[in-house]
Design a protein around this motif. Structure first.
Motif, PDB file in Angstrom:
ATOM      1  N   LEU A  85      48.205 -48.115 -17.302  1.00  0.00           N
ATOM      2  CA  LEU A  85      48.632 -49.503 -17.460  1.00  0.00           C
ATOM      3  C   LEU A  85      47.571 -50.467 -16.952  1.00  0.00           C
ATOM      4  O   LEU A  85      47.241 -51.457 -17.608  1.00  0.00           O
ATOM      5  N   ALA A  86      47.036 -50.174 -15.783  1.00  0.00           N
ATOM      6  CA  ALA A  86      46.058 -51.086 -15.174  1.00  0.00           C
ATOM      7  C   ALA A  86      44.722 -51.062 -15.912  1.00  0.00           C
ATOM      8  O   ALA A  86      44.112 -52.108 -16.159  1.00  0.00           O
ATOM      9  N   GLU A  87      44.265 -49.871 -16.298  1.00  0.00           N
ATOM     10  CA  GLU A  87      42.959 -49.748 -16.937  1.00  0.00           C
ATOM     11  C   GLU A  87      43.014 -49.976 -18.443  1.00  0.00           C
ATOM     12  O   GLU A  87      42.015 -50.329 -19.070  1.00  0.00           O
ATOM     13  N   ALA A  88      44.172 -49.715 -19.035  1.00  0.00           N
ATOM     14  CA  ALA A  88      44.423 -49.967 -20.463  1.00  0.00           C
ATOM     15  C   ALA A  88      43.357 -49.400 -21.400  1.00  0.00           C
ATOM     16  O   ALA A  88      42.834 -50.121 -22.266  1.00  0.00           O
ATOM     17  N   PRO A  89      43.007 -48.120 -21.262  1.00  0.00           N
ATOM     18  CA  PRO A  89      42.014 -47.559 -22.182  1.00  0.00           C
ATOM     19  C   PRO A  89      42.505 -47.526 -23.630  1.00  0.00           C
ATOM     20  O   PRO A  89      41.702 -47.542 -24.569  1.00  0.00           O
ATOM     21  N   ALA A  90      43.831 -47.510 -23.812  1.00  0.00           N
ATOM     22  CA  ALA A  90      44.378 -47.453 -25.171  1.00  0.00           C
ATOM     23  C   ALA A  90      43.926 -48.642 -26.003  1.00  0.00           C
ATOM     24  O   ALA A  90      43.697 -48.507 -27.215  1.00  0.00           O
ATOM     25  N   LEU A  91      43.775 -49.806 -25.380  1.00  0.00           N
ATOM     26  CA  LEU A  91      43.399 -50.996 -26.141  1.00  0.00           C
ATOM     27  C   LEU A  91      42.007 -50.844 -26.748  1.00  0.00           C
ATOM     28  O   LEU A  91      41.758 -51.261 -27.886  1.00  0.00           O
ATOM     29  N   ILE A  92      41.108 -50.235 -26.000  1.00  0.00           N
ATOM     30  CA  ILE A  92      39.739 -50.010 -26.502  1.00  0.00           C
ATOM     31  C   ILE A  92      39.772 -49.053 -27.688  1.00  0.00           C
ATOM     32  O   ILE A  92      39.168 -49.304 -28.739  1.00  0.00           O
ATOM     33  N   HIS A  93      40.481 -47.955 -27.532  1.00  0.00           N
ATOM     34  CA  HIS A  93      40.497 -46.931 -28.575  1.00  0.00           C
ATOM     35  C   HIS A  93      41.305 -47.373 -29.794  1.00  0.00           C
ATOM     36  O   HIS A  93      40.948 -47.048 -30.928  1.00  0.00           O
ATOM     37  N   HIS A  94      42.385 -48.135 -29.568  1.00  0.00           N
ATOM     38  CA  HIS A  94      43.135 -48.668 -30.708  1.00  0.00           C
ATOM     39  C   HIS A  94      42.271 -49.630 -31.524  1.00  0.00           C
ATOM     40  O   HIS A  94      42.363 -49.680 -32.752  1.00  0.00           O
ATOM     41  N   ALA A  95      41.430 -50.408 -30.831  1.00  0.00           N
ATOM     42  CA  ALA A  95      40.536 -51.341 -31.537  1.00  0.00           C
ATOM     43  C   ALA A  95      39.556 -50.583 -32.427  1.00  0.00           C
ATOM     44  O   ALA A  95      39.264 -50.995 -33.556  1.00  0.00           O
ATOM     45  N   ILE A  96      39.046 -49.461 -31.917  1.00  0.00           N
ATOM     46  CA  ILE A  96      38.132 -48.624 -32.716  1.00  0.00           C
ATOM     47  C   ILE A  96      38.864 -48.036 -33.910  1.00  0.00           C
ATOM     48  O   ILE A  96      38.341 -48.019 -35.039  1.00  0.00           O
ATOM     49  N   LEU A  97      40.086 -47.549 -33.678  1.00  0.00           N
ATOM     50  CA  LEU A  97      40.900 -47.011 -34.764  1.00  0.00           C
ATOM     51  C   LEU A  97      41.152 -48.076 -35.815  1.00  0.00           C
ATOM     52  O   LEU A  97      40.995 -47.824 -37.031  1.00  0.00           O
ATOM     53  N   LEU A  98      41.560 -49.265 -35.385  1.00  0.00           N
ATOM     54  CA  LEU A  98      41.842 -50.348 -36.323  1.00  0.00           C
ATOM     55  C   LEU A  98      40.606 -50.715 -37.141  1.00  0.00           C
ATOM     56  O   LEU A  98      40.691 -50.920 -38.363  1.00  0.00           O
ATOM     57  N   GLU A  99      39.459 -50.793 -36.486  1.00  0.00           N
ATOM     58  CA  GLU A  99      38.232 -51.126 -37.208  1.00  0.00           C
ATOM     59  C   GLU A  99      37.870 -50.031 -38.211  1.00  0.00           C
ATOM     60  O   GLU A  99      37.380 -50.323 -39.312  1.00  0.00           O
ATOM     61  N   GLY A 100      38.144 -48.780 -37.857  1.00  0.00           N
ATOM     62  CA  GLY A 100      37.916 -47.686 -38.793  1.00  0.00           C
ATOM     63  C   GLY A 100      38.781 -47.825 -40.038  1.00  0.00           C
ATOM     64  O   GLY A 100      38.333 -47.551 -41.162  1.00  0.00           O
ATOM     65  N   LEU A 101      40.024 -48.261 -39.856  1.00  0.00           N
ATOM     66  CA  LEU A 101      40.906 -48.487 -41.002  1.00  0.00           C
ATOM     67  C   LEU A 101      40.399 -49.657 -41.841  1.00  0.00           C
ATOM     68  O   LEU A 101      40.400 -49.602 -43.079  1.00  0.00           O
ATOM     69  N   ARG A 102      39.963 -50.724 -41.173  1.00  0.00           N
ATOM     70  CA  ARG A 102      39.456 -51.893 -41.902  1.00  0.00           C
ATOM     71  C   ARG A 102      38.204 -51.574 -42.710  1.00  0.00           C
ATOM     72  O   ARG A 102      38.007 -52.077 -43.816  1.00  0.00           O
ATOM     73  N   GLN A 103      37.338 -50.743 -42.133  1.00  0.00           N
ATOM     74  CA  GLN A 103      36.071 -50.405 -42.786  1.00  0.00           C
ATOM     75  C   GLN A 103      36.184 -49.196 -43.710  1.00  0.00           C
ATOM     76  O   GLN A 103      35.174 -48.744 -44.256  1.00  0.00           O
ATOM     77  N   ALA A 104      37.389 -48.680 -43.851  1.00  0.00           N
ATOM     78  CA  ALA A 104      37.620 -47.476 -44.664  1.00  0.00           C
ATOM     79  C   ALA A 104      36.727 -46.333 -44.198  1.00  0.00           C
ATOM     80  O   ALA A 104      36.135 -45.609 -45.012  1.00  0.00           O
ATOM     81  N   SER A 105      36.608 -46.188 -42.871  1.00  0.00           N
ATOM     82  CA  SER A 105      35.754 -45.163 -42.272  1.00  0.00           C
ATOM     83  C   SER A 105      36.608 -44.079 -41.623  1.00  0.00           C
ATOM     84  O   SER A 105      37.122 -44.280 -40.510  1.00  0.00           O
ATOM     85  N   PRO A 106      36.800 -42.935 -42.272  1.00  0.00           N
ATOM     86  CA  PRO A 106      37.585 -41.853 -41.671  1.00  0.00           C
ATOM     87  C   PRO A 106      37.028 -41.407 -40.324  1.00  0.00           C
ATOM     88  O   PRO A 106      37.795 -41.101 -39.406  1.00  0.00           O
ATOM     89  N   GLU A 107      35.687 -41.386 -40.200  1.00  0.00           N
ATOM     90  CA  GLU A 107      35.066 -40.933 -38.957  1.00  0.00           C
ATOM     91  C   GLU A 107      35.401 -41.874 -37.796  1.00  0.00           C
ATOM     92  O   GLU A 107      35.731 -41.436 -36.692  1.00  0.00           O
ATOM     93  N   GLN A 108      35.316 -43.163 -38.036  1.00  0.00           N
ATOM     94  CA  GLN A 108      35.594 -44.126 -36.974  1.00  0.00           C
ATOM     95  C   GLN A 108      37.086 -44.146 -36.621  1.00  0.00           C
ATOM     96  O   GLN A 108      37.440 -44.262 -35.449  1.00  0.00           O
ATOM     97  N   ALA A 109      37.933 -44.010 -37.623  1.00  0.00           N
ATOM     98  CA  ALA A 109      39.369 -43.970 -37.355  1.00  0.00           C
ATOM     99  C   ALA A 109      39.713 -42.763 -36.492  1.00  0.00           C
ATOM    100  O   ALA A 109      40.476 -42.872 -35.522  1.00  0.00           O
ATOM    101  N   ARG A 110      39.144 -41.615 -36.824  1.00  0.00           N
ATOM    102  CA  ARG A 110      39.406 -40.416 -36.024  1.00  0.00           C
ATOM    103  C   ARG A 110      38.825 -40.553 -34.618  1.00  0.00           C
ATOM    104  O   ARG A 110      39.429 -40.106 -33.648  1.00  0.00           O
ATOM    105  N   GLU A 111      37.669 -41.188 -34.502  1.00  0.00           N
ATOM    106  CA  GLU A 111      37.054 -41.400 -33.185  1.00  0.00           C
ATOM    107  C   GLU A 111      37.984 -42.215 -32.286  1.00  0.00           C
ATOM    108  O   GLU A 111      38.178 -41.896 -31.112  1.00  0.00           O
ATOM    109  N   GLY A 112      38.570 -43.276 -32.827  1.00  0.00           N
ATOM    110  CA  GLY A 112      39.487 -44.093 -32.043  1.00  0.00           C
ATOM    111  C   GLY A 112      40.727 -43.332 -31.633  1.00  0.00           C
ATOM    112  O   GLY A 112      41.164 -43.418 -30.475  1.00  0.00           O
ATOM    113  N   LEU A 113      41.274 -42.571 -32.557  1.00  0.00           N
ATOM    114  CA  LEU A 113      42.465 -41.770 -32.266  1.00  0.00           C
ATOM    115  C   LEU A 113      42.158 -40.716 -31.214  1.00  0.00           C
ATOM    116  O   LEU A 113      42.920 -40.526 -30.260  1.00  0.00           O
TER     117      LEU A 113
END
Length: 234
Positions: free
Chosen positions: A187-215
């Motif tokens: 909760l305090a460090e919130a690493p999920a927000l960083i990784h969710h942002a990477i996942l979201l950008e992977g979806l926006r860029q149609a990049s399977p590799e980046q989406a998997r990296e975020g997940l």
């Protein structure tokens, strides 16, 4: 005419009963996935029936289905419990989740439509707002996190895969969400927000590799914190 009327009423009762059973099953799934029960906790039909405001019959049917899916264990004395979780089993489930959930976001990066992408982005924004509050609401965080993940998975266009992932969440939910409820540093460090942002950008860029990296980063960072604690036996 009377026979037709009887047949119609019989059909209506079956539909209503099936709908009630499905609602109870859904409610119990939410209870388990949200970490409102803990591994090893014993439950009773009466207790669940009272909590859900329904009769024991649909609860019994839902419990049988959940037991078949590995989310509950039926005990000899008619009670039931949430299965115990060890570090070894948690690591096994993590490997399976990385494979299946990673596959889902890879396909989502290629197949998600504009509405699905907008939904993932909306949920990510709401989660960012809630996690950055001085006193974040854990119930809201758990709900938004789950909805974000499954919005991404549903974007894969593979409903069978999404069902398999939902079954895995029934097994890990009592662990990963109880960790949040216990005041985890997630909760305090919130690493999920960083990784969710990477996942979201992977979806926006149609990049399977980046989406998997975020997940992958999201699942591994959460698992690292959970395994570092003393909540799971060896």
């Amino acid at each position: 005419m009377d026979q037709n009327l009887i047949a119609d009423l019989s059909t209506m009762r079956k539909i209503e009963h099936a709908t009630l059973s499905e609602r109870v099953y859904h409610d119990l799934c939410e209870l388990i996935q949200a970490g409102q029960v803990r591994p090893g906790q014993k439950l009773t039909l009466k207790g669940l029936s009272d909590a859900l405001g329904t009769s024991p019959m649909p609860v019994r049917e839902a419990v049988r289905q959940l037991a078949a899916e590995g989310a509950l264990e039926i005990l000899p004395n008619r009670a039931m419990r949430v299965p115990l979780m060890t570090k070894g089993k948690f690591r096994e489930l993590l490997k399976i989740r990385l494979a299946l959930e990673g596959l889902a976001v890879e396909h989502a990066a290629v197949h998600i439509d504009a509405d699905g992408l907008a939904e993932v982005a909306r949920l990510h924004e709401q989660l960012c707002v809630e996690m950055k509050r001085k006193k974040p609401n854990v119930d809201v965080i758990i709900r938004l996190n789950k909805e974000l993940h499954f919005a991404a998975y549903q974007g894969s266009g593979m409903p069978t895969l999404v069902d398999l992932i939902a079954g895995l969440w029934l097994q890990v939910g009592p662990v990963i969400n109880l960790d949040l409820r216990a005041g985890s540093r997630r909760l305090a460090e919130a690493p999920a927000l960083i990784h969710h942002a990477i996942l979201l950008e992977g979806l926006r860029q149609a990049s399977p590799e980046q989406a998997r990296e975020g997940l992958r980063g999201d699942l591994l960072s959460a698992a690292e914190m959970i395994l570092a604690g003393d909540g799971l036996p060896d």
